[in-house]
Design a protein around this motif. Structure first.
Motif, mmCIF file in Angstrom:
data_model
loop_
_atom_site.group_PDB
_atom_site.id
_atom_site.type_symbol
_atom_site.label_atom_id
_atom_site.label_comp_id
_atom_site.label_asym_id
_atom_site.label_seq_id
_atom_site.Cartn_x
_atom_site.Cartn_y
_atom_site.Cartn_z
ATOM 1 N N ALA A 1 0.829 -1.210 0.000
ATOM 2 C CA ALA A 1 0.000 0.000 0.000
ATOM 3 C C ALA A 1 0.864 1.260 0.000
ATOM 4 N N TYR A 2 1.917 1.262 0.787
ATOM 5 C CA TYR A 2 2.804 2.426 0.840
ATOM 6 C C TYR A 2 3.492 2.646 -0.503
ATOM 7 N N ALA A 3 3.928 1.569 -1.130
ATOM 8 C CA ALA A 3 4.743 1.668 -2.345
ATOM 9 C C ALA A 3 3.939 1.963 -3.606
ATOM 10 N N ARG A 4 2.649 1.707 -3.599
ATOM 11 C CA ARG A 4 1.834 1.820 -4.811
ATOM 12 C C ARG A 4 1.886 3.234 -5.405
ATOM 13 N N ILE A 5 2.189 3.282 -6.708
ATOM 14 C CA ILE A 5 2.219 4.538 -7.461
ATOM 15 C C ILE A 5 1.814 4.215 -8.898
ATOM 16 N N ASP A 6 1.227 5.166 -9.592
ATOM 17 C CA ASP A 6 0.775 4.932 -10.965
ATOM 18 C C ASP A 6 1.955 4.858 -11.936
ATOM 19 N N PRO A 7 1.831 4.023 -12.971
ATOM 20 C CA PRO A 7 2.847 4.007 -14.036
ATOM 21 C C PRO A 7 2.735 5.292 -14.855
ATOM 22 N N LEU A 8 3.684 5.484 -15.746
ATOM 23 C CA LEU A 8 3.648 6.638 -16.644
ATOM 24 C C LEU A 8 2.919 6.262 -17.926
ATOM 25 N N ASP B 1 3.586 6.224 -28.361
ATOM 26 C CA ASP B 1 4.876 5.826 -28.926
ATOM 27 C C ASP B 1 5.875 5.530 -27.804
ATOM 28 N N ALA B 2 6.226 4.254 -27.638
ATOM 29 C CA ALA B 2 7.134 3.853 -26.565
ATOM 30 C C ALA B 2 8.524 4.453 -26.738
ATOM 31 N N ALA B 3 9.074 4.397 -27.937
ATOM 32 C CA ALA B 3 10.434 4.896 -28.168
ATOM 33 C C ALA B 3 10.525 6.397 -27.885
ATOM 34 N N ALA B 4 9.570 7.164 -28.386
ATOM 35 C CA ALA B 4 9.575 8.609 -28.146
ATOM 36 C C ALA B 4 9.347 8.912 -26.673
ATOM 37 N N SER B 5 8.519 8.117 -26.027
ATOM 38 C CA SER B 5 8.245 8.319 -24.603
ATOM 39 C C SER B 5 9.494 8.074 -23.770
ATOM 40 N N LEU B 6 10.210 6.998 -24.057
ATOM 41 C CA LEU B 6 11.433 6.710 -23.306
ATOM 42 C C LEU B 6 12.527 7.733 -23.601
ATOM 43 N N ALA B 7 12.575 8.230 -24.825
ATOM 44 C CA ALA B 7 13.547 9.271 -25.151
ATOM 45 C C ALA B 7 13.239 10.553 -24.376
ATOM 46 N N ALA B 8 11.955 10.923 -24.301
ATOM 47 C CA ALA B 8 11.565 12.104 -23.524
ATOM 48 C C ALA B 8 11.880 11.899 -22.048
ATOM 49 N N LEU B 9 11.620 10.711 -21.543
ATOM 50 C CA LEU B 9 11.900 10.407 -20.141
ATOM 51 C C LEU B 9 13.410 10.471 -19.872
ATOM 52 N N ALA B 10 14.223 9.960 -20.777
ATOM 53 C CA ALA B 10 15.681 10.033 -20.621
ATOM 54 C C ALA B 10 16.143 11.490 -20.572
ATOM 55 N N THR B 11 15.564 12.338 -21.394
ATOM 56 C CA THR B 11 15.899 13.762 -21.379
ATOM 57 C C THR B 11 15.546 14.382 -20.037
ATOM 58 N N VAL B 12 14.375 14.043 -19.511
ATOM 59 C CA VAL B 12 13.952 14.562 -18.210
ATOM 60 C C VAL B 12 14.904 14.077 -17.112
ATOM 61 N N LEU B 13 15.266 12.800 -17.139
ATOM 62 C CA LEU B 13 16.165 12.264 -16.114
ATOM 63 C C LEU B 13 17.521 12.966 -16.148
ATOM 64 N N ARG B 14 18.042 13.203 -17.345
ATOM 65 C CA ARG B 14 19.337 13.891 -17.464
ATOM 66 C C ARG B 14 19.268 15.324 -16.919
ATOM 67 N N TRP C 1 10.405 0.946 -17.232
ATOM 68 C CA TRP C 1 10.339 -0.114 -18.235
ATOM 69 C C TRP C 1 9.028 -0.004 -19.009
ATOM 70 N N PHE C 2 9.137 0.015 -20.337
ATOM 71 C CA PHE C 2 7.938 -0.024 -21.168
ATOM 72 C C PHE C 2 7.376 -1.437 -21.133
ATOM 73 N N ASN C 3 6.175 -1.560 -20.600
ATOM 74 C CA ASN C 3 5.493 -2.852 -20.487
ATOM 75 C C ASN C 3 4.537 -2.988 -21.672
ATOM 76 N N PRO C 4 4.847 -3.849 -22.647
ATOM 77 C CA PRO C 4 3.978 -3.972 -23.815
ATOM 78 C C PRO C 4 2.605 -4.554 -23.477
ATOM 79 N N ALA C 5 2.494 -5.279 -22.368
ATOM 80 C CA ALA C 5 1.203 -5.861 -21.982
ATOM 81 C C ALA C 5 0.219 -4.794 -21.508
ATOM 82 N N THR C 6 0.723 -3.735 -20.874
ATOM 83 C CA THR C 6 -0.156 -2.674 -20.371
ATOM 84 C C THR C 6 -0.066 -1.401 -21.202
#
Length: 157
Positions: free
Chosen positions: A59-66, A72-85, A118-123
């Motif tokens: 319950a404490y750890a639960r948080i929504d995915p992005l 677009d998974a590739a563009a999403s991960l690229a944007a996320l990498a930019t934000v992390l940097r 992690w991009f989860n293709p199932a969800t």
């Protein structure tokens, strides 16, 4: 008074020397469609916490995915990498086609938290996990950091 100042100075010096950084835990990454479970203590968040129904910190750890940006998974991960940097104290340490891992370090004591995305293709979502390497509590720091990253990711052009 002087002993308190001495203790504070010793803690700051120990942190600056890297004594509070810890080591990355084993088992980071994606295994059988899952990120590592949340920590057993209240110092982590995970969008997959519900996959561990008996976990003491579910319950404490639960948080929504992005969500994906424009589906677009590739563009999403690229944007996320930019934000992390661009996130202060955060270093991107691994970038793959569907997985990102970063380390976030606190300013003064240099505690390190491990962040995974992690991009989860199932969800069709970006699952995430952020956990402190050391200590029993994080006073909500991992959740606050992830929510700030979420806001920057969603606002990224």
């Amino acid at each position: 008074m002087y002993s308190l100042l001495g203790l504070t100075a010793a803690l700051l010096l120990a942190g600056q020397a890297g004594l509070f950084a810890g080591q990355p835990p084993s088992g980071l990454g994606v295994h059988d469609g899952r990120l590592r479970p949340p920590s057993d203590t209240p110092n982590s968040v995970s969008s997959q916490a519900d996959l561990y129904p008996e976990h003491p910190q579910r319950a404490y750890a639960r948080i929504d995915p992005l969500p994906l940006r424009q589906g677009d998974a590739a563009a999403s991960l690229a944007a996320l990498a930019t934000v992390l940097r661009a996130t202060p104290g955060t270093t991107l340490v691994e970038q793959g086609p569907d997985y990102l891992r970063a380390q976030a370090q606190t300013r003064w004591l240099k505690f390190v938290d491990d962040l995974e995305f992690w991009f989860n293709p199932a969800t069709n979502m970006i699952e995430l996990r952020s956990a402190s390497r050391l200590g029993r509590k994080d006073f909500g720091v991992n959740r606050q950091r992830i929510e700030a990253i979420r806001d920057a990711y969603l606002a990224h052009p």
